[in-house]
Design a protein around this motif. Structure first.
Motif, PDB file in Angstrom:
ATOM      1  N   SER A 280      51.243  43.083 -44.966  1.00 10.21           N
ATOM      2  CA  SER A 280      50.670  44.434 -44.986  1.00 10.21           C
ATOM      3  C   SER A 280      51.323  45.353 -43.953  1.00 10.21           C
ATOM      4  O   SER A 280      50.852  46.471 -43.725  1.00 10.21           O
ATOM      5  CB  SER A 280      49.152  44.364 -44.724  1.00 10.21           C
ATOM      6  OG  SER A 280      48.501  43.694 -45.780  1.00 10.21           O
ATOM      7  N   LYS A 281      52.391  44.882 -43.329  1.00 12.66           N
ATOM      8  CA  LYS A 281      53.126  45.707 -42.373  1.00 12.66           C
ATOM      9  C   LYS A 281      54.182  46.543 -43.088  1.00 12.66           C
ATOM     10  O   LYS A 281      54.552  46.265 -44.234  1.00 12.66           O
ATOM     11  CB  LYS A 281      53.828  44.824 -41.330  1.00 12.66           C
ATOM     12  CG  LYS A 281      52.898  44.067 -40.434  1.00 12.66           C
ATOM     13  CD  LYS A 281      53.649  43.209 -39.451  1.00 12.66           C
ATOM     14  CE  LYS A 281      54.199  44.000 -38.299  1.00 12.66           C
ATOM     15  NZ  LYS A 281      54.678  43.131 -37.199  1.00 12.66           N
ATOM     16  N   GLY A 282      54.692  47.565 -42.385  1.00 14.11           N
ATOM     17  CA  GLY A 282      55.790  48.365 -42.904  1.00 14.11           C
ATOM     18  C   GLY A 282      57.104  47.606 -42.822  1.00 14.11           C
ATOM     19  O   GLY A 282      57.294  46.735 -41.970  1.00 14.11           O
TER      20      GLY A 282
ATOM     21  N   ASP B  65      52.442  38.050 -39.937  1.00 16.24           N
ATOM     22  CA  ASP B  65      51.707  38.085 -38.668  1.00 16.24           C
ATOM     23  C   ASP B  65      50.636  37.008 -38.607  1.00 16.24           C
ATOM     24  O   ASP B  65      49.778  36.913 -39.496  1.00 16.24           O
ATOM     25  CB  ASP B  65      51.029  39.444 -38.487  1.00 16.24           C
ATOM     26  CG  ASP B  65      52.024  40.567 -38.279  1.00 16.24           C
ATOM     27  OD1 ASP B  65      53.178  40.273 -37.925  1.00 16.24           O
ATOM     28  OD2 ASP B  65      51.652  41.734 -38.477  1.00 16.24           O
ATOM     29  N   GLY B  66      50.684  36.203 -37.566  1.00 19.62           N
ATOM     30  CA  GLY B  66      49.657  35.189 -37.382  1.00 19.62           C
ATOM     31  C   GLY B  66      49.845  33.970 -38.258  1.00 19.62           C
ATOM     32  O   GLY B  66      49.068  33.015 -38.178  1.00 19.62           O
ATOM     33  N   THR B  67      50.879  33.988 -39.091  1.00 19.88           N
ATOM     34  CA  THR B  67      51.164  32.871 -39.988  1.00 19.88           C
ATOM     35  C   THR B  67      52.523  32.262 -39.659  1.00 19.88           C
ATOM     36  O   THR B  67      52.620  31.093 -39.306  1.00 19.88           O
ATOM     37  CB  THR B  67      51.133  33.327 -41.458  1.00 19.88           C
ATOM     38  OG1 THR B  67      49.833  33.841 -41.770  1.00 19.88           O
ATOM     39  CG2 THR B  67      51.457  32.174 -42.399  1.00 19.88           C
ATOM     40  N   LEU B  68      53.576  33.062 -39.771  1.00 18.05           N
ATOM     41  CA  LEU B  68      54.919  32.586 -39.438  1.00 18.05           C
ATOM     42  C   LEU B  68      55.308  32.925 -38.006  1.00 18.05           C
ATOM     43  O   LEU B  68      55.980  32.136 -37.340  1.00 18.05           O
ATOM     44  CB  LEU B  68      55.942  33.200 -40.404  1.00 18.05           C
ATOM     45  CG  LEU B  68      55.773  32.862 -41.883  1.00 18.05           C
ATOM     46  CD1 LEU B  68      56.916  33.473 -42.684  1.00 18.05           C
ATOM     47  CD2 LEU B  68      55.711  31.350 -42.099  1.00 18.05           C
ATOM     48  N   LEU B  69      54.910  34.114 -37.552  1.00 14.89           N
ATOM     49  CA  LEU B  69      55.229  34.545 -36.189  1.00 14.89           C
ATOM     50  C   LEU B  69      53.949  34.866 -35.436  1.00 14.89           C
ATOM     51  O   LEU B  69      53.014  35.432 -36.009  1.00 14.89           O
ATOM     52  CB  LEU B  69      56.117  35.793 -36.227  1.00 14.89           C
ATOM     53  CG  LEU B  69      57.477  35.659 -36.914  1.00 14.89           C
ATOM     54  CD1 LEU B  69      58.225  36.993 -36.848  1.00 14.89           C
ATOM     55  CD2 LEU B  69      58.307  34.547 -36.291  1.00 14.89           C
ATOM     56  N   ASP B  70      53.933  34.515 -34.172  1.00 15.55           N
ATOM     57  CA  ASP B  70      52.763  34.813 -33.347  1.00 15.55           C
ATOM     58  C   ASP B  70      52.884  36.244 -32.827  1.00 15.55           C
ATOM     59  O   ASP B  70      53.352  36.487 -31.717  1.00 15.55           O
ATOM     60  CB  ASP B  70      52.646  33.825 -32.185  1.00 15.55           C
ATOM     61  CG  ASP B  70      51.359  34.031 -31.404  1.00 15.55           C
ATOM     62  OD1 ASP B  70      50.532  34.875 -31.817  1.00 15.55           O
ATOM     63  OD2 ASP B  70      51.170  33.337 -30.389  1.00 15.55           O
TER      64      ASP B  70
END
Length: 216
Positions: free
Chosen positions: A105-107, A9-14
């Motif tokens: 840190s996502k599921g 999140d916020g790194t590879l995908l917006d």
């Protein structure tokens, strides 16, 4: 360097529009008398949902977590977007033979959905999610778990992310750390984390990797 670990999140995908909308939807439901600006939601971006909702001292944090996830999954494909040049850069790095992994840190279910949505799931040899560890980022465990799975070592690895949790997890595990200049929280925030480098594009990242490898 032969191993590249990426936050998602916020790194590879917006996913920031999706995350902000999901938090606003959840907080608006449970705290209807409050008004939440984007800036109020920024501190929730990075930690796990459990940590974020527990920080509100809400006894209903598990219910809030489920409410958030229901909205997040329903709106996922509509609100998640690409960052310019990032996916193309991932394909180039994969073609160069780097070992690559995702540390998030996502599921796992929503992580795998995002990777499949943009057809990048096959680029990664390991995906470490919140479901796979006892201690989430910024603890070293997620990064160390990914390194073991890849048969790599910290001195040959880089952790790439947009948040303090990513950079500190890499530092705690002993890897080099890279912050992405397109991070939502801005350059001043990233500079204060003291990563090895802040990249402005995937081309910048590739050039930095070449330089680090030459001088290794």
């Amino acid at each position: 360097m032969d191993t590249l670990l990426f936050d998602l999140d916020g790194t590879l995908l917006d996913t920031n529009p999706l995350i902000i909308a999901s938090f606003r939807h959840t907080l608006g439901y449970y705290f209807p008398d409050e008004t939440y600006r984007d800036e109020d939601i920024f501190p929730f971006i990075g930690p796990t949902l459990e940590k974020s909702f527990k920080a509100l001292n809400e006894p209903e944090w598990k219910e809030m977590q489920a409410f958030y996830r229901s909205f997040n999954i329903a709106m996922h494909d509509q609100l998640v977007a690409e960052y310019p040049g990032v996916i193309e850069g991932l394909y180039r790095l994969h073609a160069k033979g780097y070992k690559m992994g995702v540390v998030t840190s996502k599921g796992r279910p929503v992580v795998e959905r995002g990777l499949r949505l943009f057809n990048i799931d096959h680029l990664f040899d390991v995906v470490v999610t919140a479901d796979d560890v006892v201690y989430e980022k910024p603890h070293a465990e997620p990064v160390e778990r990914a390194l073991r799975a890849l048969g790599s070592t910290a001195d040959r690895a880089v952790m790439v992310g947009d948040n303090d949790t990513d950079i500190f997890s890499g530092k705690n595990a002993g890897t080099k750390t890279v912050a992405v200049g397109w991070a939502l929280k801005g350059r001043a925030f990233l500079e204060a984390l003291e990563p090895d480098v802040i990249i402005d594009s995937m081309e910048h990242f590739e050039a930095w990797l070449d330089e680090v490898t030459v001088h290794a």
